[in-house]
Design an enzyme around this catalytic site. Sequence first.
Site, short mmCIF file in Angstrom:
data_model
loop_
_atom_site.label_atom_id
_atom_site.label_comp_id
_atom_site.label_asym_id
_atom_site.label_seq_id
_atom_site.Cartn_x
_atom_site.Cartn_y
_atom_site.Cartn_z
N ILE A 21 63.23 19.27 12.74
CA ILE A 21 62.79 20.39 11.90
C ILE A 21 63.48 20.29 10.55
O ILE A 21 64.70 20.09 10.49
CB ILE A 21 63.17 21.74 12.56
CG1 ILE A 21 62.49 21.86 13.93
CG2 ILE A 21 62.79 22.91 11.66
CD1 ILE A 21 62.88 23.15 14.66
N CYS A 22 62.74 20.46 9.47
CA CYS A 22 63.32 20.44 8.13
C CYS A 22 64.27 21.65 7.99
O CYS A 22 63.83 22.80 8.10
CB CYS A 22 62.24 20.50 7.07
SG CYS A 22 62.94 20.71 5.41
#
Lengths: 133, 96
Positions: free
Chosen positions: A81-82
């Site tokens: 996940i960014c």
Amino acid sequence: MHHGLHYGLLVMGAPYSSPAPHSALRFAHAIIARGHKIAGVFFYHDGVHNGASLMAPPQDELNLHEAWRELNQQHAIPLDICIAAALRRGLMSESEAQRHGQPAFNVAPPFELTGLGQLLDLQQRADRFITFA
Amino acid sequence: MMLHILTKTPDSSASIEMQQAVGEQDSVLLIEEAVSAALDPAWAVWEQHQSRIFLLSEDLIARGLASIAVDNELPMLDMDGFVALTEQYAKIVTWY
């Protein structure tokens, strides 16, 4: 026929508001069914909401968070996940919550908060890279 | 050679941009909202990219458009066919 390709998937839509996560999930299962590998799934923009561990849809609906977790458990696929997109939207791991002085967290393994370098690395390693948005 | 994936309706700006970018050896896959193209067999893109453009059958079924696509004799692929298509194209771009 090409056998044993490595796929990278980018998911940019949120569960239940965009069809993108469900498309990506169904595509992921079809990739594996055809004998290919998934090098990783990267969640970016609103796609970070797929990592929300407190997701609790009605029981007769697909729980997308749970479905990604199962994909990871069955096939050891990294779920990244960014971190910048996640923090903006109120998604935090336990260590980030501590760092920001927050009383709770909602991102847990197998989902990992990571930087855009991980996305570039996935793009370079994958034989096929597909965006779901 | 490239595979173009369209997720928005045929009249969306994503669709217009895609139509300008599709080359002669490219293929097009219509998914999600883009499967509403099944309602318009006169859409110019069907003929322009004949035998290289497909609707995703799962998304047609989800939107109640499968029988219309069949009646209009439009080309369809299932998820397995979608993966098979990506095997043929190293470059894949999504328009959204």
